[in-house]
Enzyme design. Structure first.
Site, short mmCIF file in Angstrom:
data_model
loop_
_atom_site.label_atom_id
_atom_site.label_comp_id
_atom_site.label_asym_id
_atom_site.label_seq_id
_atom_site.Cartn_x
_atom_site.Cartn_y
_atom_site.Cartn_z
N TYR A 199 38.76 42.56 32.48
CA TYR A 199 37.51 42.22 33.17
C TYR A 199 37.62 40.89 33.90
O TYR A 199 37.20 40.76 35.05
CB TYR A 199 36.34 42.19 32.17
CG TYR A 199 34.99 42.18 32.85
CD1 TYR A 199 34.30 43.37 33.09
CD2 TYR A 199 34.40 40.98 33.25
CE1 TYR A 199 33.07 43.36 33.72
CE2 TYR A 199 33.17 40.96 33.90
CZ TYR A 199 32.51 42.16 34.12
OH TYR A 199 31.28 42.15 34.76
N TYR A 214 25.85 45.80 29.92
CA TYR A 214 26.31 47.15 30.27
C TYR A 214 25.83 48.06 29.15
O TYR A 214 26.28 47.90 28.01
CB TYR A 214 27.84 47.20 30.34
CG TYR A 214 28.46 46.48 31.53
CD1 TYR A 214 28.80 47.19 32.68
CD2 TYR A 214 28.73 45.12 31.50
CE1 TYR A 214 29.38 46.56 33.78
CE2 TYR A 214 29.32 44.47 32.60
CZ TYR A 214 29.64 45.21 33.73
OH TYR A 214 30.21 44.58 34.81
N PRO A 261 31.97 51.02 40.44
CA PRO A 261 31.63 49.60 40.25
C PRO A 261 31.59 49.14 38.78
O PRO A 261 31.43 47.95 38.52
CB PRO A 261 30.25 49.48 40.90
CG PRO A 261 29.72 50.86 40.99
CD PRO A 261 30.88 51.78 41.06
N HIS A 289 30.18 32.77 33.79
CA HIS A 289 29.88 33.55 32.59
C HIS A 289 31.11 33.59 31.69
O HIS A 289 32.18 33.98 32.13
CB HIS A 289 29.46 34.98 32.97
CG HIS A 289 28.05 35.07 33.46
ND1 HIS A 289 27.30 36.22 33.40
CD2 HIS A 289 27.24 34.13 34.01
CE1 HIS A 289 26.10 35.98 33.90
NE2 HIS A 289 26.03 34.73 34.28
N LYS A 333 35.37 45.54 40.07
CA LYS A 333 36.71 45.25 40.59
C LYS A 333 36.87 45.36 42.11
O LYS A 333 37.86 44.86 42.66
CB LYS A 333 37.74 46.21 39.94
CG LYS A 333 38.03 45.89 38.49
CD LYS A 333 38.85 44.61 38.38
CE LYS A 333 38.91 44.08 36.97
NZ LYS A 333 38.18 42.84 36.76
P1 RFL Z 1 33.93 46.14 53.47
O1 RFL Z 1 33.05 45.15 52.76
O2 RFL Z 1 33.51 47.54 53.51
O3 RFL Z 1 34.13 45.58 54.94
C1 RFL Z 1 34.72 46.36 55.95
C2 RFL Z 1 34.18 45.90 57.31
O4 RFL Z 1 34.81 46.65 58.33
C3 RFL Z 1 33.84 47.04 59.30
N1 RFL Z 1 34.33 48.25 59.98
C4 RFL Z 1 34.83 48.25 61.22
N2 RFL Z 1 34.99 47.26 62.12
C5 RFL Z 1 35.54 47.60 63.32
N3 RFL Z 1 35.91 48.86 63.64
C6 RFL Z 1 35.77 49.89 62.78
N4 RFL Z 1 36.15 51.14 63.09
C7 RFL Z 1 35.21 49.60 61.49
N5 RFL Z 1 34.93 50.34 60.40
C8 RFL Z 1 34.41 49.51 59.49
C9 RFL Z 1 32.58 47.27 58.47
O5 RFL Z 1 31.41 47.17 59.27
C10 RFL Z 1 32.69 46.16 57.44
O6 RFL Z 1 32.03 44.98 57.85
O7 RFL Z 1 35.42 46.12 52.88
P2 RFL Z 1 36.28 44.93 52.23
O8 RFL Z 1 36.22 43.70 53.11
O9 RFL Z 1 37.59 45.52 51.88
O10 RFL Z 1 35.51 44.50 50.90
C11 RFL Z 1 35.40 45.40 49.81
C12 RFL Z 1 34.09 45.18 49.06
O11 RFL Z 1 33.01 45.20 49.98
C13 RFL Z 1 33.85 46.24 47.97
O12 RFL Z 1 35.05 46.55 47.32
C14 RFL Z 1 32.83 45.78 46.92
O13 RFL Z 1 31.56 45.63 47.48
C15 RFL Z 1 32.74 46.78 45.76
N6 RFL Z 1 31.72 46.43 44.75
C16 RFL Z 1 31.97 45.48 43.78
N7 RFL Z 1 33.13 44.80 43.77
C17 RFL Z 1 33.35 43.81 42.85
O14 RFL Z 1 34.43 43.19 42.87
N8 RFL Z 1 32.41 43.46 41.89
C18 RFL Z 1 31.23 44.10 41.83
O15 RFL Z 1 30.40 43.70 41.01
C19 RFL Z 1 30.97 45.17 42.77
N9 RFL Z 1 29.81 45.82 42.76
C20 RFL Z 1 30.49 47.09 44.74
C21 RFL Z 1 29.54 46.76 43.71
C22 RFL Z 1 30.17 48.04 45.71
C23 RFL Z 1 28.95 48.67 45.67
N10 RFL Z 1 28.68 49.61 46.72
C24 RFL Z 1 27.44 49.84 47.30
C25 RFL Z 1 29.77 50.25 47.44
C26 RFL Z 1 28.33 47.38 43.65
C27 RFL Z 1 28.04 48.36 44.60
C28 RFL Z 1 26.69 49.04 44.47
C1 PHB Z 2 26.29 43.49 40.48
O1 PHB Z 2 25.74 42.43 40.10
O2 PHB Z 2 25.99 44.01 41.56
C2 PHB Z 2 27.32 44.13 39.64
C3 PHB Z 2 27.77 43.47 38.50
C4 PHB Z 2 28.73 44.07 37.69
C5 PHB Z 2 29.21 45.32 38.02
C6 PHB Z 2 28.77 45.97 39.17
C7 PHB Z 2 27.81 45.37 39.98
O3 PHB Z 2 30.13 45.90 37.21
#
Ligand code: RFL
Ligand code: PHB
Length: 388
Positions: free
Chosen positions: A383, A199, A291, A72, A295
């Site tokens: 971004y 957005y 989110p 994008h 980031k």
């Molecule tokens: P994770 O993905 O939470 O992985 C951590 C892992 O550790 C395990 N764990 C354990 N294992 C052993 N012993 C324990 N005691 C443990 N406790 C936990 C867990 O089961 C898991 O598998 O962390 P990590 O690797 O640091 O990754 C971070 C990302 O997952 C997170 O920052 C993103 O998903 C955030 N996020 C977004 N980030 C972006 O860069 N762009 C986005 O568009 C974006 N959209 C989002 C998001 C997060 C969202 N939610 C639901 C939190 C949208 C949403 C809705």
């Molecule tokens: C997504 O596609 O899940 C998404 C995209 C952009 C954001 C957050 C989530 O800022």
């Protein structure tokens, strides 16, 4: 068992760290509490900064991302039914990749398997011992306790993991802001309404149109804290989304049954420092962003960049300056993303206690964005991702 780096958490940060270290000849074991199927079923991030794309390429796991992901070159910020295009390419010379976190994690598991990487799933009761100087880790698998001796522990276990909780309270400083709303997310097997993300700032609250591929859309609505998923039928979700997005998108959107629906609370959180002796915190274990700036995953990837570089320098050149500097270096970038995610959230959401004054400030910020190339450049530069 003995390894050089014991990695707690088999999410994107743990797997990427393990893979980069393994390719540089550093031995790791990954301990993941859940099953692989569980980790791969979590629908999360969708947008990768170009620096994240580069690190995945460097790790040799970028082939499918380049085949199936979408590059994008801009995004749309819509308010009062007027979309403002933020042209990343023209403003910064960079771009982003739309490729789901689930797919990134999938590619990383495949790459770890292909190299014979050791990932223990279903590891219960993971406990960190001997810190800060002589670490070892114990866990229970299938009813049997195991011990791993190691040089270092990487805490990649997310916000609720065991690693940050092991650090002494007297050392750890935390900073937190909880927002008075959440995001209701829906995944649906329908074509995306727009070829770029939208957005939307609206009087009824924020909305986001995103996507995973040509047949899979991801949409979000700002909802009050305390709303439950079962209060939101598919019909209610689509009705509300159509009210909040620009008329042209609302008129052409294709709706369908949701295949996933969940509510995520919004918060900003930072834990300092990110190192305690031979324990490092990485990704969501150390920081959380709302989110709105896309980031979270990207910050996890930049932490992995700094930490993998530091550990490789330790094992190959016997140099520890990057390890000593890990926390400070990572946090400098983290706080900039915390700031950007907070500012995007503040710009685009309706706050319950927002006064007329606050509303005028928000409107004028959006107006400024529309008419100032400098303002759009600031948004675009953050971004697409600040340099590592
Ligand atoms: P994770 O993905 O939470 O992985 C951590 C892992 O550790 C395990 N764990 C354990 N294992 C052993 N012993 C324990 N005691 C443990 N406790 C936990 C867990 O089961 C898991 O598998 O962390 P990590 O690797 O640091 O990754 C971070 C990302 O997952 C997170 O920052 C993103 O998903 C955030 N996020 C977004 N980030 C972006 O860069 N762009 C986005 O568009 C974006 N959209 C989002 C998001 C997060 C969202 N939610 C639901 C939190 C949208 C949403 C809705
Ligand atoms: C997504 O596609 O899940 C998404 C995209 C952009 C954001 C957050 C989530 O800022």
């Amino acid at each position: 068992m003995r390894t050089q780096v014991c990695i707690i958490g088999g999410g994107p940060s743990g797997l990427l760290l393990s893979h980069l270290l393994h390719r540089a000849g550093v031995d790791t074991v990954v301990l993941e509490r859940h099953s692989r199927a569980h980790v791969l079923s979590r629908i999360r991030a969708g947008v990768l900064e170009w620096g994240s794309v580069g690190l995945l390429d460097q790790a040799g796991v970028g082939a499918r991302m380049h085949r199936e992901g979408f590059v994008h070159t801009g995004t749309l910020i819509a308010a009062r039914n007027r979309p403002i295009r933020i042209d990343f390419e023209a403003l910064t010379g960079s771009r982003v990749m739309v490729y789901g976190q689930t797919e990134v994690t999938h590619d990383l598991y495949d790459a770890r398997d292909a190299m014979g990487g050791v990932i223990v799933t279903g590891a219960e009761g993971v406990t960190l011992h001997g810190l800060p100087d002589a670490p070892f880790v114990t866990y229970v698998k299938d009813g049997t306790e195991h011990r791993i001796d190691c040089d270092y522990i990487a805490g990649c276990d997310g916000f609720h993991g065991a690693s940050r909780a092991t650090m002494p309270a007297s050392l750890l400083k935390t900073f937190e802001k909880v927002y008075p709303f959440g995001w209701l997310g829906v995944l649906s097997e329908t074509p995306p309404v727009s070829h770029e993300l939208i957005y939307a700032n609206h009087d009824r609250g924020f909305a986001l149109c995103s996507m995973r591929n040509a047949h899979l859309s991801r949409y979000y609505l700002q909802v009050p804290t305390g709303d439950r998923v079962d209060q939101w039928s598919d019909a209610a979700f689509w009705d509300e989304l159509k009210r909040r997005i620009p008329h042209e998108a609302a008129d052409t959107i294709i709706t369908g049954p949701s295949i996933e629906k969940s509510i995520a609370p919004l918060r900003s959180f930072v834990a300092e420092p990110m190192r305690w002796g031979r324990l490092f915190l990485v990704g969501d274990a150390a920081h959380i962003v709302p989110p709105t700036g896309a980031k979270g995953l990207n910050l996890a990837v930049s932490d992995v960049h700094y930490l993998s570089r530091a550990l490789i320098s330790h094992y190959t050149d016997n140099a520890d300056d990057l390890i000593e500097g890990y926390s400070e270096t990572a946090l400098a970038r983290v706080w900039k993303a915390i700031r950007f995610s907070w500012s995007m959230t503040t710009l685009l959401h309706r706050f319950p206690d927002q006064t007329d004054f606050d509303q005028h400030i928000q409107n004028s910020e959006i107006d400024y964005l529309e008419h100032s190339t400098a303002a759009r450049t600031v948004l675009a530069e953050n971004y697409v991702g600040l340099p590592f």
